[in-house]
Design a protein around this motif. Structure first.
Motif, PDB file in Angstrom:
ATOM      1  N   THR A  44      50.684  15.880  22.379  1.00  0.00           N
ATOM      2  CA  THR A  44      52.126  15.321  21.770  1.00  0.00           C
ATOM      3  C   THR A  44      52.610  14.055  21.935  1.00  0.00           C
ATOM      4  O   THR A  44      52.461  13.266  20.523  1.00  0.00           O
ATOM      5  CB  THR A  44      53.343  16.512  22.761  1.00  0.00           C
ATOM      6  N   PRO A  45      51.751  13.170  22.717  1.00  0.00           N
ATOM      7  CA  PRO A  45      52.848  11.713  22.880  1.00  0.00           C
ATOM      8  C   PRO A  45      51.537  10.385  21.979  1.00  0.00           C
ATOM      9  O   PRO A  45      51.866   9.689  21.604  1.00  0.00           O
ATOM     10  CB  PRO A  45      52.573  11.125  24.261  1.00  0.00           C
ATOM     11  N   GLU A  46      50.854  11.740  21.037  1.00  0.00           N
ATOM     12  CA  GLU A  46      49.697  10.507  20.648  1.00  0.00           C
ATOM     13  C   GLU A  46      50.146   9.952  19.225  1.00  0.00           C
ATOM     14  O   GLU A  46      50.189   8.235  19.496  1.00  0.00           O
ATOM     15  CB  GLU A  46      48.741  11.549  20.142  1.00  0.00           C
ATOM     16  N   GLY A  47      51.013  10.610  18.343  1.00  0.00           N
ATOM     17  CA  GLY A  47      52.070   9.871  17.616  1.00  0.00           C
ATOM     18  C   GLY A  47      53.230   8.831  17.761  1.00  0.00           C
ATOM     19  O   GLY A  47      53.177   8.184  17.456  1.00  0.00           O
ATOM     20  N   ILE A  48      53.016   9.202  19.265  1.00  0.00           N
ATOM     21  CA  ILE A  48      54.300   8.260  20.376  1.00  0.00           C
ATOM     22  C   ILE A  48      53.643   7.110  20.240  1.00  0.00           C
ATOM     23  O   ILE A  48      53.778   5.655  20.266  1.00  0.00           O
ATOM     24  CB  ILE A  48      55.043   8.448  20.969  1.00  0.00           C
ATOM     25  N   TYR A  49      52.407   6.819  20.984  1.00  0.00           N
ATOM     26  CA  TYR A  49      52.108   5.612  21.049  1.00  0.00           C
ATOM     27  C   TYR A  49      51.429   4.644  20.043  1.00  0.00           C
ATOM     28  O   TYR A  49      51.530   3.668  19.895  1.00  0.00           O
ATOM     29  CB  TYR A  49      50.269   6.249  22.081  1.00  0.00           C
ATOM     30  N   THR A  50      50.990   5.590  19.402  1.00  0.00           N
ATOM     31  CA  THR A  50      50.898   4.756  17.920  1.00  0.00           C
ATOM     32  C   THR A  50      51.810   4.377  17.416  1.00  0.00           C
ATOM     33  O   THR A  50      51.546   2.717  16.325  1.00  0.00           O
ATOM     34  CB  THR A  50      50.322   5.905  16.715  1.00  0.00           C
ATOM     35  N   HIS A  51      52.685   5.368  17.505  1.00  0.00           N
ATOM     36  CA  HIS A  51      54.363   4.135  16.714  1.00  0.00           C
ATOM     37  C   HIS A  51      54.689   2.783  17.567  1.00  0.00           C
ATOM     38  O   HIS A  51      55.022   1.946  16.821  1.00  0.00           O
ATOM     39  CB  HIS A  51      55.514   5.796  17.255  1.00  0.00           C
ATOM     40  N   LEU A  52      54.532   2.900  19.166  1.00  0.00           N
ATOM     41  CA  LEU A  52      54.670   1.847  19.855  1.00  0.00           C
ATOM     42  C   LEU A  52      54.095   0.746  19.971  1.00  0.00           C
ATOM     43  O   LEU A  52      55.025  -0.234  19.646  1.00  0.00           O
ATOM     44  CB  LEU A  52      54.963   2.501  21.334  1.00  0.00           C
ATOM     45  N   ALA A  53      52.760   1.037  19.095  1.00  0.00           N
ATOM     46  CA  ALA A  53      51.499   0.165  19.165  1.00  0.00           C
ATOM     47  C   ALA A  53      51.868  -0.720  18.158  1.00  0.00           C
ATOM     48  O   ALA A  53      51.362  -2.302  18.062  1.00  0.00           O
ATOM     49  CB  ALA A  53      50.316   0.770  19.786  1.00  0.00           C
ATOM     50  N   GLU A  54      52.241  -0.469  17.379  1.00  0.00           N
ATOM     51  CA  GLU A  54      52.384  -0.390  15.728  1.00  0.00           C
ATOM     52  C   GLU A  54      53.477  -1.067  15.407  1.00  0.00           C
ATOM     53  O   GLU A  54      53.846  -1.654  14.227  1.00  0.00           O
ATOM     54  CB  GLU A  54      51.589  -0.051  14.850  1.00  0.00           C
ATOM     55  N   SER A  89      44.879   4.908  21.744  1.00  0.00           N
ATOM     56  CA  SER A  89      46.090   5.105  20.772  1.00  0.00           C
ATOM     57  C   SER A  89      47.510   4.358  20.739  1.00  0.00           C
ATOM     58  O   SER A  89      47.897   3.855  19.907  1.00  0.00           O
ATOM     59  CB  SER A  89      46.621   6.907  20.611  1.00  0.00           C
ATOM     60  N   PHE A  90      46.739   3.708  22.085  1.00  0.00           N
ATOM     61  CA  PHE A  90      47.701   2.379  22.620  1.00  0.00           C
ATOM     62  C   PHE A  90      46.898   1.529  22.980  1.00  0.00           C
ATOM     63  O   PHE A  90      47.690   0.542  23.007  1.00  0.00           O
ATOM     64  CB  PHE A  90      48.832   3.640  23.713  1.00  0.00           C
ATOM     65  N   LEU A  91      46.755   1.532  24.311  1.00  0.00           N
ATOM     66  CA  LEU A  91      46.352   0.576  25.069  1.00  0.00           C
ATOM     67  C   LEU A  91      45.449  -0.529  24.352  1.00  0.00           C
ATOM     68  O   LEU A  91      45.389  -1.789  24.444  1.00  0.00           O
ATOM     69  CB  LEU A  91      45.900   0.680  26.324  1.00  0.00           C
ATOM     70  N   ASP A  92      44.318  -0.618  23.870  1.00  0.00           N
ATOM     71  CA  ASP A  92      43.734  -0.882  22.926  1.00  0.00           C
ATOM     72  C   ASP A  92      44.282  -1.609  21.679  1.00  0.00           C
ATOM     73  O   ASP A  92      43.849  -3.408  21.711  1.00  0.00           O
ATOM     74  CB  ASP A  92      42.434   0.166  21.565  1.00  0.00           C
ATOM     75  N   LYS A  93      45.548  -1.379  21.066  1.00  0.00           N
ATOM     76  CA  LYS A  93      46.666  -2.132  20.154  1.00  0.00           C
ATOM     77  C   LYS A  93      47.682  -3.135  20.489  1.00  0.00           C
ATOM     78  O   LYS A  93      48.388  -3.405  19.740  1.00  0.00           O
ATOM     79  CB  LYS A  93      46.784  -0.597  19.599  1.00  0.00           C
ATOM     80  N   ILE A  94      47.448  -2.687  21.878  1.00  0.00           N
ATOM     81  CA  ILE A  94      48.839  -3.547  22.289  1.00  0.00           C
ATOM     82  C   ILE A  94      48.032  -5.116  23.287  1.00  0.00           C
ATOM     83  O   ILE A  94      46.845  -5.292  24.109  1.00  0.00           O
ATOM     84  CB  ILE A  94      49.414  -3.231  22.693  1.00  0.00           C
TER      85      ILE A  94
END
Length: 236
Positions: A44-54, A89-94
């Motif tokens: 479920t949260p994968e899309g949320i992490y992507t949105h936060l990172a982007e 989805s998140f940490l690698d992008k921030i």
């Protein structure tokens, strides 16, 4: 405890939840130099992490300490690893430092890995009192993190982290390491992020709107922040 925000579109669900999460972190940083968030696994949260990172170029992620709420007892690069999903989805992008990320040592046997994580979280909370934000999901059986109905881990009140005594009752069938109820409740804000059908909706409504004399054994119903509020996001 407020009611749930219901979304028919997953993208809207992710956008609204991500904006709310960032608002909570911004508020925490008004009151101190750093803040903390406990990250949820699952789909479920994968899309949320992507949105936060982007969509957070103006946010300084180097001021946030990250924790993993629970994970399967598998290597960090395993397909079933919560940390692998969160990292990709998140940490690698921030922008952040490795020292900001508190993870479970999967090279240790489950009980030792749980004890090691317990000690690191205990030290952190002794200096910081509570987590600013805890993200959680919910399964079709009412479990949250890796606290399953009928399993002894949901009744633990002393340890901050435990390894499950046996494999999870749901796929993938791994043993898990999880924060306990008292640990998750040491938070200012809890955000439940739920995606599913009528079965999950029914459990959520039983927790949000309990009937007089009705008792349930859902672990998700045990999660109540010490100081702050609980928010529920639901997407079909």
């Amino acid at each position: 405890m407020a009611g749930a925000l219901i979304f028919n579109d997953y993208k809207d669900f992710c956008r609204q939840a991500a904006e709310h999460i960032q608002a909570i972190l911004n508020l925490a940083l008004i009151h101190g130099p750093r803040c903390s968030m406990v990250l949820s696994g699952g789909l479920t949260p994968e899309g949320i992490y992507t949105h936060l990172a982007e969509n957070s170029d103006d946010f300084d992620w180097k001021k946030v300490d990250f924790f993993i709420g629970d994970d399967r007892c598998v290597p960090e690069d395993h397909i079933d690893s919560n940390f692998r999903m969160i990292k990709q989805s998140f940490l690698d992008k921030i922008e952040h430092r490795d020292s900001q990320v508190f993870t479970i040592n999967q090279s240790l046997p489950p009980e030792e890995g749980a004890r090691d994580y317990h000690l690191r979280i205990k030290e952190y909370l002794e200096n910081n009192s509570v987590f600013d934000l805890v993200m959680l999901g919910m399964g079709t059986d009412g479990h949250t993190a890796s606290l399953f109905p009928g399993y002894p881990e949901q009744y633990e009140r002393a340890s901050l982290v435990l390894a499950t005594q046996k494999e999870a009752p749901l796929k993938p069938f791994h043993r898990r390491i999880t924060m306990t109820v008292p640990t998750l409740n040491r938070s200012d804000h809890i955000v439940f992020l739920i995606r599913g059908g009528d079965d999950k909706m029914e459990i959520m409504n039983k927790v949000l709107y309990p009937k007089a004399g009705e008792h349930n054994n859902y672990p998700v119903g045990l999660i109540k922040p010490q100081k702050g509020r609980t928010y529920w996001y639901f997407s079909q």
